[in-house]
Scaffold this active site. Structure first.
Site, PDB file in Angstrom:
ATOM      1  N   HIS A  75      -4.023  -9.340   6.018  1.00 23.68           N
ATOM      2  CA  HIS A  75      -3.223 -10.467   6.502  1.00 23.68           C
ATOM      3  C   HIS A  75      -3.839 -11.111   7.740  1.00 23.68           C
ATOM      4  CE1 HIS A  75      -0.972  -8.382   9.820  1.00 23.68           C
ATOM      5  NE2 HIS A  75      -1.109  -7.329   9.066  1.00 23.68           N
ATOM      6  N   GLU A 128       2.630 -11.856   6.754  1.00 23.78           N
ATOM      7  CA  GLU A 128       2.861 -10.438   6.489  1.00 23.78           C
ATOM      8  C   GLU A 128       3.866  -9.889   7.479  1.00 23.78           C
ATOM      9  OE1 GLU A 128       2.154  -6.001   6.762  1.00 23.78           O
ATOM     10  OE2 GLU A 128       2.085  -7.512   8.323  1.00 23.78           O
ATOM     11  N   GLU A 129       3.752 -10.326   8.725  1.00 25.16           N
ATOM     12  CA  GLU A 129       4.603  -9.788   9.793  1.00 25.16           C
ATOM     13  C   GLU A 129       6.065 -10.221   9.655  1.00 25.16           C
ATOM     14  OE1 GLU A 129       3.599  -7.507  11.563  1.00 25.16           O
ATOM     15  OE2 GLU A 129       1.455  -7.677  11.905  1.00 25.16           O
ATOM     16  N   HIS A 147       1.074  -4.161  17.854  1.00 23.93           N
ATOM     17  CA  HIS A 147       2.206  -5.040  18.193  1.00 23.93           C
ATOM     18  C   HIS A 147       2.487  -5.098  19.694  1.00 23.93           C
ATOM     19  CE1 HIS A 147       4.122  -5.520  13.954  1.00 23.93           C
ATOM     20  NE2 HIS A 147       2.813  -5.361  13.874  1.00 23.93           N
TER      21      HIS A 147
END
Lengths: 328, 349, 351
Positions: free
Chosen positions: C70, C203-204, C317
């Site tokens: 991604h 994707e996130e 993250h």
């Protein structure tokens, strides 16, 4: 059907690892289906009849279980859940790994006796003393280990959810002599982790009508707030659960068939849970669906109980339903 | 704006999964306005209005279902209830409702039993759905004969015309958008358009966009517009997520919305000198659009919304002018679409 | 065996310094196209911005193998203009708000410099000092008189790539490592397969781009290539850390079970056997939660045998992650060797 139910519930096949149960089912149905297929996610799809309405019957063949995610320095296996494994049901439970290794689930329950212990704080004792002599490693899966018990009308087993639905499908396939429909008996995988097998098998079948056959929690036991679903009063027709809303036209048709043949049934509106019906409903251009449930006490514990009459009535109802045209 | 059709839309039942009554109403209205009309297996209504061009298609999706209640258990004269969609339990006690039984519609009241009949923890705060009951004024014997588990219950609040062109009622989410799409179809009768228009009244949006996902998969439009309602400024609602009533539709921005379509709609609204707002939807839109966008190989999607006050209560309030503006924006967008529009959609990297 | 050397490291630097958030992944798309646009047999950008590249092999019975990495990273979107260059914002993707206070950020395509400040500790009462700052209390400050910033702009951590000996420190290693690996595999594409490279979007936000990419490619077999957290720090009380997920330096992490996928056992076996035979170290990611694009891909159409392989990385993250160059290289090689030996035989037996 009891020997069949015993065989099905005593087979070990948690979500994602359904080979063993698939072989058992294959053996039971191979002489009765017109065609049998297995798809990429391992769903077993058996067709009977051709040309008419495509009807998909789905019963999931997986069961809840656990997967090892670490063997600690003292040889205790830590685990992640496969499906909704309730911590209350675990302490002292026995499990069996796919390679045959038995184990017992341990926890420090005497440390704080009244507190609920979470799955992540439990472990499986497989008799090892270090990662080196452990017979299991990361990624190995296990299911609960409990024998089938016959109490007459009431029967108990692990994985009645949903091996009882599997038994109903097998028996229906055997008893269904002739049908105007193209009926797909689908034994789905990975239901307990999010109705995944039904997503792909429904896409492959692309049915006109979908019926999930599963268990539903009976609340006819002490200390429950409600008393709505009873063992022995027949299968339930589900108007809704958290996963899908049953097609009102389809439910009406089921009621008509049941009343004509004097088969007992119960009407059910559930706030929680979901079945393969959700996945079938959403495939392609959409499919009218319903969940036909067998009342079951102690769902997702190692000892699930159903009433044998309900099981027989479910088979009877399905056979009647499939013998005739369905107009909705 | 003539509000007769909208008022009949919000006076007709059509709860998630049980849309048939309102579908029938929309079907009658759309029949002369479209070239083809059909029902999806899940009960979404598909109205196709053919354009003059080479079979490009634009889907406009408005959900027709409304939130409501369903009977889960019968206890003598009283009915236990479960929800269909996201019900705000705070608004339930004392509401007038209609019970939809096989024998016909029965009026009822949602009752909140007094505190001393409830468990201790329910004495303060909103009473949980499992403790609320519906009373239809019939004896236990009559109830047993007439009403069954699985019968649905809808709000019975009548539409209220308020001053300043405001209309109040239940199910304005999202029948207001159905009304806007209907107006657009009416306007299209006297306009030329190249693209095919797929007017869709989707089913089951409030329980997971089941209708939109499957209709989009079946019809595979080249582009999709989702029209839904959004939050209007009002008591308790004043933040960046809210928009003034009567200030025009909102144009979505964020992951669900194709940036090219966003720009096109902004340019169009400016050209029409129509008031509008940009609605910031950072991750999701919370509408049918989230699912339509990721259907099959993907569909460029934009979410257009009409502000309403008091969402998910039986007294939602809308400015009817905003419905007209939305209809006009849709019409002008459709008319603007040429055969080569798709080729213009490129990603600016 | 393939090597990670200066050109590869330079490319990762470019990829991790670029800003690409869910819904606007253009900056990464551009870099990828510059790298592999010439060698692609087919190249397509779809309705959501997924970049789909096909590299055909030669010979008969070629498996169509989809690899997904991604392009998006976690970050922010400005949602309200509070005047004087102060903006309130929402997070895009899963971010622990405790990671935000006092971080520099880049806003918009032009990478306008800004900061996420907080009230001075001196002015807080005791409760607020030790409490978790709510998202509502945090603001992005871009200074005054910046016309290039507006509501709706996306932002991310302003972290520049840094090589630290055998390790790399950067933002967005999740999943620019995967993007870098896919680029390298395209450049060294095995001829026994059709390689379908999906550089996915969103994707996130829930594996959204991969869903339509998989439907379009309709592959025989698929792998998600991602970066997964390594929580291999010591426990606070010195006891055994049994929740490490993966460990840095132990090679690519092969997935068995995460929150969205039960990897196809045939794929787990294939990857493990490749590692064993080619002496490439690998580890099994601890079964548990989380998810990769595989979660969307394996449920596409009538089902697609799918697995996931990740480069372990610490502090995903957050403003800065950390990974080992050797793990990156071993992941690249495990995938390359596995692809070179794959044939339809792998799918002969049922799952």
């Amino acid at each position: 059907m009891k020997p069949l139910i015993k065989k099905l519930t005593e087979t070990f096949s948690p979500s994602g690892y359904e080979n063993a149960i698939r072989e058992v089912i294959m053996d039971e149905i191979k002489d009765f289906a017109d065609e049998i297929k297995i798809d990429a996610l391992g769903n077993l799809i058996a067709r009977k009849g051709s040309g008419g309405k495509k009807i998909m019957l789905a019963a999931h063949m997986d069961e809840i279980g656990i997967m090892v995610n670490h063997v600690d320095k003292n040889g205790f296996a830590r685990f992640a859940s496969l499906g909704g494994v309730f911590p209350q049901t675990l302490v002292g439970s026995r499990v069996r790994f796919m390679n045959g290794t038995p184990g017992v689930i341990g926890a420090h329950y005497l440390k704080r006796p009244i507190k609920l212990i979470w799955n992540k704080d439990m472990f499986i004792d497989i008799g090892a003393t270090s990662p080196k002599n452990s017979p299991v490693q990361i990624g190995d899966v296990a299911a609960f280990d409990r024998p089938f018990v016959d109490l007459g009308d009431r029967i108990i087993g692990k994985s009645m959810d949903d091996r009882i639905g599997v038994a109903v499908l097998i028996e229906t396939l055997r008893k269904l002599k002739d049908t105007p429909h193209e009926v797909y008996f689908v034994f789905t995988t990975q239901e307990e982790v999010g109705v995944r097998g039904a997503i792909t098998s429904a896409y492959g079948v692309n049915p006109d009508i979908g019926i999930a056959i599963d268990v539903t929690g009976a609340d006819d036991i002490p200390e429950m707030d409600t008393k709505t679903i009873f063992l022995g009063k027949g299968p339930t027709f589900k108007f809704k659960d958290a996963g899908s809303i049953g097609d009102p036209r389809l439910i009406k048709h089921f009621i008509k068939v049941a009343e004509k043949d004097k088969i007992p049934y119960q009407r059910e509106v559930a706030n929680m849970g979901g079945t393969d019906a959700r996945a079938i409903q959403l495939t392609h251009a959409g499919v009218p669906v319903m969940t036909l449930s067998i009342p079951c006490r102690y769902v997702h514990s190692p000892s699930e109980m159903v009433d044998y009459k309900d099981v027989q009535n479910t088979v009877k109802l399905l056979v009647k339903l499939l013998e005739k045209n369905i107009e909705i | 704006m003539k509000t007769d059709f909208l008022k009949s839309l919000i006076s007709t039942s059509g709860l998630s999964g049980f849309e048939a009554p309102v579908t029938e109403l929309i079907q009658k209205k759309w029949d002369p306005l479209t070239d083809e009309l059909s029902l999806s297996p899940l009960g979404s209504l598909h109205g196709i209005k053919r354009g003059s061009g080479k079979s490009h298609s634009l889907m406009i999706a408005t959900h027709q279902d409304a939130i409501g209640l369903i009977i889960s258990q019968i206890d003598g004269e009283f009915l236990h209830i479960s929800n269909l969609g996201g019900i705000d339990i705070r608004v339930l006690p004392g509401q007038a409702v209609n019970v939809h039984a096989d024998s016909g519609v029965l009026p009822g009241i949602i009752c909140q039993p007094p505190a001393h009949l409830l468990p201790e923890d329910a004495a303060t705060g909103a009473v949980a759905l499992k403790h609320l009951l519906v009373d239809v004024g019939l004896s236990a014997r009559q109830v047993a004969r007439k009403i069954k588990i699985g019968d649905t219950i809808s709000f019975a609040t009548e539409p209220i015309e308020m001053s300043g062109g405001l209309l109040a009622g239940h199910s304005l989410d999202n029948r207001a958008s159905v009304a806007a799409l209907t107006l657009c179809l009416e306007e299209l009768q006297s306009r030329q358009h190249v693209w095919d228009v797929q007017a869709i009244a989707t089913a089951q949006e409030e329980v997971g966009a089941q209708g939109a996902r499957t209709s989009a998969f079946a019809l595979r439009p080249d582009l999709a517009i989702v029209v839904d309602v959004t939050f209007a400024k009002g008591p308790g609602a004043s933040g960046w997520e809210t928009f003034k009533l009567d200030s025009g539709p909102t144009i979505g921005w964020g992951a669900t919305n194709h940036p090219f379509l966003h720009e096109e709609f902004k340019k169009l609204a400016e050209k029409l000198e129509m008031p509008f707002s940009v609605e910031i939807l950072p991750s999701y839109s919370g509408t049918d659009g989230d699912d339509i966008q990721i259907t099959a190989e993907g569909i460029p999607t934009i979410v257009i919304s009409i502000p309403i006050r008091y969402m998910h209560t039986p007294v939602e309030v809308i400015a009817t002018k905003d419905i007209q503006r939305t209809a006009r924006l849709l019409t002008e967008f459709i008319v603007m679409l040429e055969d080569d529009f798709l080729e213009k959609i490129v990603w600016e990297d | 065996m393939l090597k990670i050397q200066n050109p590869q490291i330079k490319l990762l630097e470019k990829l991790t310094n670029a800003v690409a958030l869910p819904g606007d992944e253009g900056a990464i798309r551009k870099i990828i196209r510059a790298e592999v646009g010439d060698i692609a047999d087919e190249l397509k950008i779809d309705a959501m911005g997924n970049l789909l590249i096909t590299k055909h092999g030669k010979g008969k019975n070629r498996l169509k193998v989809m690899l997904a990495a991604h392009m998006d990273e976690v970050g922010f979107m400005l949602v309200d203009d509070e005047k004087d260059g102060i903006y309130s914002f929402e997070t895009l993707g899963g971010i622990d708000t405790r990671q935000l206070v006092g971080k520099p950020v880049w806003v918009g395509k032009e990478k306008v410099e800004g900061v996420i400040g907080a009230a001075p500790i001196h002015l807080l009462d005791a409760e607020a000092r030790n409490g978790k700052a709510s998202l509502k209390s945090l603001k992005i400050d871009v200074g005054v008189g910046k016309p290039k910033v507006k509501v709706g702009d996306r932002a991310t951590f302003a972290t520049k790539f840094l090589r630290m000996g055998n390790s790399i420190r950067a933002k967005a290693l999740d999943d620019r490592l995967g993007v870098a690996i896919l680029i390298e595999l395209l450049k060294n594409a095995p001829e026994n397969i059709d390689l379908l490279a999906a550089f996915t979007v969103q994707e996130e936000l829930g594996l959204r781009g991969a869903k339509i990419a998989a439907h379009a490619f309709n592959p025989d077999l698929a792998l998600a290539v991602d970066s997964t957290p390594a929580y291999d720090m010591p426990m606070h009380d010195g006891s055994e850390n049994i929740h490490y997920n993966t460990k840095l330096g132990e090679g690519p992490a092969i997935y068995t079970l995460d929150g969205r996928t039960l990897s196809d056992p045939r794929i787990i076996r294939w990857l493990s056997e490749t590692g064993d035979e080619k002496k490439i170290p690998y580890q099994y990611r601890q079964p548990g939660g989380g998810g990769t694009d595989a979660g969307s891909i394996h449920l596409s159409r009538a089902g697609i045998p799918t697995g996931s392989v990740s480069v372990p990385g610490r502090y995903a993250h957050t403003a800065m992650g950390l990974c080992r160059i050797k793990d990156w290289e071993n992941t690249l090689n495990l995938l390359h060797e596995a692809l070179c030996r794959v044939s339809p035989k792998i799918l002969e037996k049922n799952r």
